[in-house]
Design a protein around this motif. Structure first.
Motif, PDB file in Angstrom:
ATOM      1  N   VAL A 327       0.704  -1.148   0.171  1.00 39.33           N
ATOM      2  CA  VAL A 327       0.053   0.099  -0.119  1.00 39.33           C
ATOM      3  C   VAL A 327       0.844   1.440  -0.247  1.00 39.33           C
ATOM      4  O   VAL A 327       0.516   2.178  -0.963  1.00 39.33           O
ATOM      5  N   LYS A 328       2.186   0.936   0.699  1.00 43.38           N
ATOM      6  CA  LYS A 328       2.873   2.667   0.421  1.00 43.38           C
ATOM      7  C   LYS A 328       3.114   2.951  -1.055  1.00 43.38           C
ATOM      8  O   LYS A 328       4.049   3.663  -0.943  1.00 43.38           O
ATOM      9  N   ARG A 329       3.326   1.330  -1.007  1.00 39.91           N
ATOM     10  CA  ARG A 329       3.846   1.892  -2.397  1.00 39.91           C
ATOM     11  C   ARG A 329       3.276   2.481  -3.760  1.00 39.91           C
ATOM     12  O   ARG A 329       3.915   3.135  -4.556  1.00 39.91           O
ATOM     13  N   LEU A 330       2.212   2.533  -3.169  1.00 37.74           N
ATOM     14  CA  LEU A 330       1.256   3.755  -3.888  1.00 37.74           C
ATOM     15  C   LEU A 330       1.490   4.843  -4.042  1.00 37.74           C
ATOM     16  O   LEU A 330       0.896   6.012  -4.828  1.00 37.74           O
ATOM     17  N   GLY A 331       1.654   5.297  -2.565  1.00 38.64           N
ATOM     18  CA  GLY A 331       2.545   6.549  -2.489  1.00 38.64           C
ATOM     19  C   GLY A 331       1.565   7.549  -2.060  1.00 38.64           C
ATOM     20  O   GLY A 331      -0.199   6.941  -1.559  1.00 38.64           O
ATOM     21  N   VAL A 332       2.040   8.633  -1.017  1.00 41.10           N
ATOM     22  CA  VAL A 332       0.351   9.299  -0.232  1.00 41.10           C
ATOM     23  C   VAL A 332      -0.081   9.611  -0.300  1.00 41.10           C
ATOM     24  O   VAL A 332      -1.399  10.309   0.399  1.00 41.10           O
ATOM     25  N   GLU A 333      -0.733  10.122  -1.899  1.00 37.30           N
ATOM     26  CA  GLU A 333      -1.569  10.755  -2.157  1.00 37.30           C
ATOM     27  C   GLU A 333      -2.790   9.789  -2.444  1.00 37.30           C
ATOM     28  O   GLU A 333      -3.877  10.188  -1.644  1.00 37.30           O
ATOM     29  N   VAL A 334      -2.406   8.474  -2.909  1.00 38.23           N
ATOM     30  CA  VAL A 334      -3.952   7.227  -3.157  1.00 38.23           C
ATOM     31  C   VAL A 334      -3.933   7.259  -1.193  1.00 38.23           C
ATOM     32  O   VAL A 334      -5.186   6.361  -1.168  1.00 38.23           O
ATOM     33  N   ARG A 335      -2.822   6.999  -0.830  1.00 42.40           N
ATOM     34  CA  ARG A 335      -3.618   6.657   0.885  1.00 42.40           C
ATOM     35  C   ARG A 335      -3.559   7.141   1.741  1.00 42.40           C
ATOM     36  O   ARG A 335      -4.449   7.094   2.286  1.00 42.40           O
ATOM     37  N   LEU A 336      -3.919   9.374   1.698  1.00 43.49           N
ATOM     38  CA  LEU A 336      -4.505  10.049   2.025  1.00 43.49           C
ATOM     39  C   LEU A 336      -6.358  10.050   1.454  1.00 43.49           C
ATOM     40  O   LEU A 336      -6.698  10.097   2.097  1.00 43.49           O
ATOM     41  N   TRP A 337      -6.266   9.891   0.542  1.00 40.01           N
ATOM     42  CA  TRP A 337      -7.478   9.722  -0.474  1.00 40.01           C
ATOM     43  C   TRP A 337      -8.324   8.433  -0.105  1.00 40.01           C
ATOM     44  O   TRP A 337      -9.561   8.361   0.692  1.00 40.01           O
ATOM     45  N   SER A 338      -7.655   7.675  -0.077  1.00 37.99           N
ATOM     46  CA  SER A 338      -8.150   6.074   0.325  1.00 37.99           C
ATOM     47  C   SER A 338      -8.577   6.373   2.339  1.00 37.99           C
ATOM     48  O   SER A 338      -9.331   5.796   2.866  1.00 37.99           O
ATOM     49  N   ALA A 339      -7.624   6.821   2.855  1.00 39.11           N
ATOM     50  CA  ALA A 339      -8.468   7.140   4.435  1.00 39.11           C
ATOM     51  C   ALA A 339      -9.584   8.440   4.489  1.00 39.11           C
ATOM     52  O   ALA A 339     -10.069   8.370   5.715  1.00 39.11           O
TER      53      ALA A 339
END
Length: 407
Positions: A327-339
């Protein structure tokens, strides 16, 4: 010699036409599978099903919430809220945003039937979303992994949404493009994409939260990537725009109907299908009430267990977004959007069978499943996606006769 060797070893990135063709082949194959599933579901539909015996593809395309979009396109929005016999606000069009409904109506003009326009908009938007998803994930993954993620997305458990009259596929186009713009720091396009998102389906307030969290992250990490004043101005202005768009529909519904709580009352009308009686809304109330409802009233367990499962689920999802390497590989933008989107759902949604559909905006996370390079793993994931798609279509369209079989 060394420089020439290095040049020869570095393959050129495929052009847009090549990528678009590859995605088209994957998407077309997935749509053939979905069409077969829908045809079989129509044949399996019986007298107890919502669609009756031997339902056709047109019946399924116009099924469930698609009919509400059709009503919006044909009659618009009511100036007076409909009421039940008990005097409560009844289900009505204000729960459905206008962009998809009216775009399908325009596309349907040559065909004379809204359902044809809805099908065309959904299937074309699904393809556009697939291309946009590829380019979004390609920012962090190699081309092969990004293309596998597109395959998971195109054939995923909710892939039937690309062929029925729901606004999800169109919303995903705007969303993936918006996330790609943030990744590439191309903020100007968001001034168009945010209103398109906001008036296609609910969820733009989650994007407002995302922009807020993203702005904080950019400020904290400005030593790694310089943060210019112009970028700060864009992030703040776009966050405010997303908030304004998110609340504007509620204000519009109140202004047209003369009832300030028209939109909220309309949304709560659907909740009475699950929990009869007066419904109230406050942040987190939906998930808390649903925990007691499902674990206590439906499954015969205890409400306390439901609360425990809810808390554990929140902690588990947070851990996945924070620590899982794929999941971290996807980048902070995707992770922040998901959260941000999950927080949004946690605050406003009453979880029931539609939760599967409402999780579709988390589709960039398919990239995490594509990171492992094992072909056996990727093929297995694709097979499970296809199996999950049949399970969802069978229950929601062939059966559709139980409380948990509503898409």
């Amino acid at each position: 010699m060394a420089q020439r060797s290095l040049t020869q070893d570095a393959p050129a990135s495929p052009g847009f036409a090549t990528i678009a063709l590859r995605v088209a082949l994957i998407y077309a194959a997935a749509r053939v599978v979905t069409t077969v599933f829908l045809l079989v579901a129509g044949q399996l539909s019986g007298f107890d099903s919502r669609f009756g015996p031997d339902a056709g593809l047109g019946d399924l395309v116009l099924g469930w919430d698609a009919r509400w979009y059709w009503i919006v396109a044909e009659t618009g929005y009511p100036s007076e809220l409909p009421r039940t016999d008990a005097g409560e606000v009844a289900e009505n069009q204000w729960a459905f945003m206008p962009v998809y409904a009216y775009l399908a109506k325009v596309v349907a003009i040559p065909f004379g039937q809204w359902v044809v326009g809805a099908f065309i908009v959904s299937i074309v938007a699904g393809y556009a979303a697939s291309v946009a998803l590829y380019y979004l994930l390609r920012e962090r993954l190699d081309s092969t992994a990004a293309m596998w993620a597109v395959a998971f997305f195109a054939a995923g458990p909710l892939a039937a949404l690309f062929q029925v009259g729901y606004a999800e596929s169109l919303f995903l186009v705007w969303l993936f493009l918006a996330l790609w713009c943030v990744v590439r720091r191309r903020y100007v396009w968001l001034y168009l994409l945010i209103p398109l998102m906001g008036y296609t389906r609910p969820g733009v307030l989650a994007f407002a939260l995302f922009l807020g969290l993203f702005g904080i992250w950019r400020f904290v990490t400005r030593w790694r990537e310089p943060l210019a004043g112009r970028e700060v101005a864009h992030i703040v202005a776009l966050g405010l725009l997303a908030v304004v768009v998110g609340f504007s529909w509620q204000l519009l519904a109140g202004w047209v109907t003369g009832e300030s709580g028209a939109y909220l009352a309309t949304e709560l009308a659907w909740r009475r299908n699950w929990i009869p009686g007066d419904a109230a809304f406050f942040p987190l109330e939906g998930f808390v009430s649903a925990s007691a409802f499902w674990f206590g009233s439906v499954w015969g367990l205890s409400a306390e267990l439901g609360y425990l499962v809810l808390a554990a689920s929140v902690a588990g999802v947070a851990a996945i977004l924070l620590f899982v390497p794929q999941v971290k590989r996807l980048g902070v933008e995707v992770r922040l959007w998901s959260a941000s989107y999950l927080i949004y759902l946690l605050l406003v949604f009453f979880p029931q069978s539609s939760i599967f559909r409402l999780l579709v905006p988390l589709s960039p996370l398919w990239g995490a499943f594509a990171v492992p390079r094992s072909t056996a793993w990727r093929v297995s994931v694709l097979a499970l996606c296809t199996l999950g798609q049949w399970w969802w279509i069978y229950n929601m369209y062939a059966l559709g006769n139980a409380i948990w079989q509503i898409p």
